[in-house]
Design a protein around this motif. Structure first.
Motif, PDB file in Angstrom:
ATOM      1  N   TYR A 151       0.834  -1.201   0.000  1.00  0.00           N
ATOM      2  CA  TYR A 151       0.000   0.000   0.000  1.00  0.00           C
ATOM      3  C   TYR A 151       0.869   1.251   0.000  1.00  0.00           C
ATOM      4  N   ALA A 152       1.901   1.271   0.838  1.00  0.00           N
ATOM      5  CA  ALA A 152       2.773   2.453   0.936  1.00  0.00           C
ATOM      6  C   ALA A 152       3.367   2.795  -0.425  1.00  0.00           C
ATOM      7  N   HIS A 153       3.815   1.786  -1.160  1.00  0.00           N
ATOM      8  CA  HIS A 153       4.427   2.048  -2.463  1.00  0.00           C
ATOM      9  C   HIS A 153       3.397   2.481  -3.506  1.00  0.00           C
ATOM     10  N   GLN A 154       2.215   1.899  -3.456  1.00  0.00           N
ATOM     11  CA  GLN A 154       1.157   2.338  -4.374  1.00  0.00           C
ATOM     12  C   GLN A 154       0.786   3.791  -4.096  1.00  0.00           C
ATOM     13  N   HIS A 155       0.655   4.124  -2.824  1.00  0.00           N
ATOM     14  CA  HIS A 155       0.304   5.487  -2.432  1.00  0.00           C
ATOM     15  C   HIS A 155       1.434   6.457  -2.787  1.00  0.00           C
ATOM     16  N   TRP A 156       2.665   6.032  -2.564  1.00  0.00           N
ATOM     17  CA  TRP A 156       3.830   6.856  -2.891  1.00  0.00           C
ATOM     18  C   TRP A 156       3.850   7.162  -4.385  1.00  0.00           C
ATOM     19  N   GLU A 157       3.586   6.168  -5.218  1.00  0.00           N
ATOM     20  CA  GLU A 157       3.576   6.390  -6.664  1.00  0.00           C
ATOM     21  C   GLU A 157       2.489   7.394  -7.044  1.00  0.00           C
ATOM     22  N   LYS A 158       1.324   7.281  -6.422  1.00  0.00           N
ATOM     23  CA  LYS A 158       0.240   8.235  -6.673  1.00  0.00           C
ATOM     24  C   LYS A 158       0.661   9.644  -6.266  1.00  0.00           C
ATOM     25  N   ARG A 159       1.251   9.794  -5.078  1.00  0.00           N
ATOM     26  CA  ARG A 159       1.678  11.114  -4.589  1.00  0.00           C
ATOM     27  C   ARG A 159       2.831  11.662  -5.442  1.00  0.00           C
ATOM     28  N   ARG A 160       3.706  10.781  -5.908  1.00  0.00           N
ATOM     29  CA  ARG A 160       4.816  11.199  -6.768  1.00  0.00           C
ATOM     30  C   ARG A 160       4.271  11.754  -8.080  1.00  0.00           C
ATOM     31  N   GLU A 161       3.292  11.084  -8.656  1.00  0.00           N
ATOM     32  CA  GLU A 161       2.673  11.531  -9.907  1.00  0.00           C
ATOM     33  C   GLU A 161       1.960  12.866  -9.709  1.00  0.00           C
ATOM     34  N   GLU A 162       1.254  13.018  -8.590  1.00  0.00           N
ATOM     35  CA  GLU A 162       0.603  14.299  -8.280  1.00  0.00           C
ATOM     36  C   GLU A 162       1.622  15.428  -8.190  1.00  0.00           C
ATOM     37  N   SER A 163       2.752  15.166  -7.551  1.00  0.00           N
ATOM     38  CA  SER A 163       3.802  16.179  -7.408  1.00  0.00           C
ATOM     39  C   SER A 163       4.384  16.564  -8.760  1.00  0.00           C
TER      40      SER A 163
END
Length: 179
Positions: A151-163
């Protein structure tokens, strides 16, 4: 950066023993004693950075740890976290790199929770957002448990894309897509 990009930045340590990284910014002897007990139970060497504050060794770090690192820069620090069995920290950045490299980690509170300039909030917000909060205390840990970082990595990828999208918009540039 992606995990793969961070892996390219990291320098692999030349340590042959199993170790835990203890990166504590707070002068707290009780925390260090808990880490010593944990390392003994887990049969790990303790790697420390005794010079953290302005290149001055703190009294609480004089005889703490098995491996004292006085020379690592950012690339070596990242490599030490990547290759450790466990991280014990009160640092936001050590927590984030532990998540990136899927290294089990425990977080101590660094300063008084109600202090005006408390740094606890961003660490605990990070742990909550990425669902990495553990209910165990160091005193109860007898082995290194498995952690699901999916979950942490999926969420991180989402937040990275948003940034990246935000920066692209703010700077008025288009990103080159990676192949």
């Amino acid at each position: 950066m992606t995990k793969k990009e961070w892996e390219q930045v990291a320098r692999v340590p030349q340590i042959k023993q199993l170790y835990l990284v203890c990166y504590l910014l707070e002068d707290n002897i009780a925390q260090r004693k808990a880490v010593e007990k944990l390392a003994k139970r887990l049969k790990l060497k303790i790697l420390t950075f005794p010079h953290i504050l302005c290149n001055v060794v703190r009294k609480c770090d004089l005889f703490f740890g098995d491996i004292h690192d006085y020379t690592s820069g950012p690339r070596e620090f990242i490599g030490l976290i990547q290759n450790a069995e466990l991280i014990v920290t009160d640092s936001f950045h050590a927590s984030v790199f532990s998540m990136i490299f899927e290294t089990l980690f425990y977080v101590f509170k660094r300063d008084k929770a109600d202090a005006k300039n408390s740094t606890n909030r961003r660490i605990y917000d990070f742990l909550k957002e990425y669902q990495l909060v553990s209910e165990e205390s160091l005193a109860e840990v007898n082995k290194i448990p498995e952690v699901d970082f999916k979950y942490a990595h999926q969420h991180w990828e989402k937040r990275r894309e948003e940034s990246l999208e935000y920066l692209e918009h703010a700077l008025g540039v288009k990103r080159r897509k990676h192949r």
